[in-house]
Design a protein around this motif. Structure first.
Motif, PDB file in Angstrom:
ATOM      1  N   ALA A 135       0.798  -1.231   0.000  1.00  0.00           N
ATOM      2  CA  ALA A 135       0.000   0.000   0.000  1.00  0.00           C
ATOM      3  C   ALA A 135       0.826   1.274   0.000  1.00  0.00           C
ATOM      4  O   ALA A 135       0.265   2.377   0.008  1.00  0.00           O
ATOM      5  CB  ALA A 135      -0.925  -0.003   1.218  1.00  0.00           C
ATOM      6  N   GLY A 137       2.973   4.584  -0.805  1.00  0.00           N
ATOM      7  CA  GLY A 137       3.102   5.574  -1.850  1.00  0.00           C
ATOM      8  C   GLY A 137       4.527   5.622  -2.358  1.00  0.00           C
ATOM      9  O   GLY A 137       5.375   4.815  -1.969  1.00  0.00           O
ATOM     10  N   ASP A 168       1.123  10.433   5.682  1.00  0.00           N
ATOM     11  CA  ASP A 168       0.333   9.293   5.223  1.00  0.00           C
ATOM     12  C   ASP A 168       1.206   8.400   4.341  1.00  0.00           C
ATOM     13  O   ASP A 168       1.585   8.783   3.233  1.00  0.00           O
ATOM     14  CB  ASP A 168      -0.891   9.780   4.451  1.00  0.00           C
ATOM     15  CG  ASP A 168      -1.904   8.680   4.181  1.00  0.00           C
ATOM     16  OD1 ASP A 168      -1.497   7.495   4.093  1.00  0.00           O
ATOM     17  OD2 ASP A 168      -3.098   8.991   4.056  1.00  0.00           O
ATOM     18  N   GLN A 169       1.498   7.193   4.831  1.00  0.00           N
ATOM     19  CA  GLN A 169       2.394   6.285   4.103  1.00  0.00           C
ATOM     20  C   GLN A 169       1.804   5.808   2.783  1.00  0.00           C
ATOM     21  O   GLN A 169       2.541   5.389   1.887  1.00  0.00           O
ATOM     22  CB  GLN A 169       2.737   5.077   4.978  1.00  0.00           C
ATOM     23  CG  GLN A 169       3.423   5.453   6.286  1.00  0.00           C
ATOM     24  CD  GLN A 169       4.701   6.233   6.059  1.00  0.00           C
ATOM     25  OE1 GLN A 169       5.655   5.721   5.493  1.00  0.00           O
ATOM     26  NE2 GLN A 169       4.725   7.492   6.495  1.00  0.00           N
ATOM     27  N   ARG A 170       0.497   5.886   2.644  1.00  0.00           N
ATOM     28  CA  ARG A 170      -0.141   5.505   1.381  1.00  0.00           C
ATOM     29  C   ARG A 170       0.030   6.587   0.322  1.00  0.00           C
ATOM     30  O   ARG A 170      -0.197   6.330  -0.862  1.00  0.00           O
ATOM     31  CB  ARG A 170      -1.635   5.247   1.614  1.00  0.00           C
ATOM     32  CG  ARG A 170      -1.917   4.105   2.588  1.00  0.00           C
ATOM     33  CD  ARG A 170      -3.358   4.140   3.040  1.00  0.00           C
ATOM     34  NE  ARG A 170      -3.655   5.396   3.752  1.00  0.00           N
ATOM     35  CZ  ARG A 170      -4.846   5.718   4.222  1.00  0.00           C
ATOM     36  NH1 ARG A 170      -5.863   4.886   4.060  1.00  0.00           N
ATOM     37  NH2 ARG A 170      -5.028   6.871   4.862  1.00  0.00           N
TER      38      ARG A 170
END
Length: 287
Positions: A135, A137, A168-170
């Motif tokens: 998931a 990014g 946000d790691q996504r």
């Protein structure tokens, strides 16, 4: 919490110390940290470490074709030892979560402080089998992370606050609470500014700050042993964790906004035109 620069330094350190070593035992001390069951950890015995890679905040060791992956979460850490105890680990309530012992007696422990146990360990055949990696990014230091990629991210984020977008790691992989504060300070942007509302100049400054702040932090950590990385990180921060101290750039007192389980720091003089941001938790206490 270890972020991209510290995790990259750990990756480099492990690549130098582990490459070519043969695994004697992989042992769990905290069963909840292991998120997979097939292959079993016992499958690592007798296999050799071939390479060590990083994906966001994940460290991944390729051992005989299998991937041993860990995420240190908020309170986890890695400790390397040239000589580990030969006796098997005993599961318990202490900080030890996992041990990887090599045939020459060296190896490392994964430990986690505190009561919230979030350290995660995986053994998989392919990295994409780790949900957090699948998931992720884009990596902000990869050649593919161009100004155009960041512009598309900001446009898609719309009214979302910059601080949340960076964390946000996504959306962007590897940046956490500390370095998002440092990046926003370097770019002279409020953490609450809507991502999609940045001017072309602000977008360019944000892109430059992301690349520069992370690259310089990696450079400061280069060559350090795992035990030295935490202090090196703290020493290099200008605003994060420096509430009440003067800003090194303009001299304004560094301020803080507190949340339920975290806090951000910023310089009102550099980032918000001298205006303090509302501290929601403090505001509730004053009502």
């Amino acid at each position: 919490m270890p972020e991209l620069p510290e995790v990259e330094a750990l990756r480099s350190y492990l690549a130098q110390t582990c490459a070519g070593k043969t695994v004697a035992r992989a042992e769990l001390a905290a069963f909840a940290c292991l998120k997979t069951f097939d292959p079993p950890l016992s499958a690592l015995g007798g296999l050799e470490v071939e390479l060590v890679e990083r994906r966001g905040k994940f460290v991944a060791l390729n051992i005989g074709g299998l991937w041993l992956v860990f995420h240190l979460a908020r309170a986890g850490w890695l400790t390397w030892r040239e000589e580990l105890p030969s006796a098997p680990v005993r599961p318990g309530k202490g900080p030890l979560a996992f041990r990887l012992l090599f045939a020459d007696g060296s190896g490392f422990n994964l430990t986690e402080a505190g009561t919230q146990k979030r350290l995660a360990l995986y053994l998989v055949n392919e990295l994409a089998q780790v949900p957090g990696i699948a998931a992720l990014g884009p990596d902000p230091l990869a050649p593919e992370f161009t100004p155009e990629v960041l512009e598309a991210i900001l446009d898609a984020a719309g009214r979302a606050q910059l601080k949340g977008v960076l964390r946000d790691q996504r959306i962007i992989a590897g940046i956490g609470n500390a370095y998002s504060d440092e990046i926003l300070h370097a770019a002279k942007l409020s953490p609450f500014k809507p991502a999609g509302g940045l001017s072309p100049t602000e977008r360019a400054e944000l892109y430059a700050a992301i690349r520069t702040e992370l690259a310089e932090a990696i450079e400061r950590a280069a060559g350090l042993a795992a035990k030295e990385l935490k202090d090196a990180k703290r020493a290099g921060l200008r605003v994060h964790g420096r509430t009440g101290q003067p800003c090194a750039v303009c001299g304004t007192t560094v301020a803080e906004v507190s949340f339920a389980d975290s806090a951000l720091q910023y310089c009102p003089g550099c980032q918000t035109g001298g205006k303090p941001l509302a501290d929601r938790r403090l505001s509730r206490l004053l009502k």
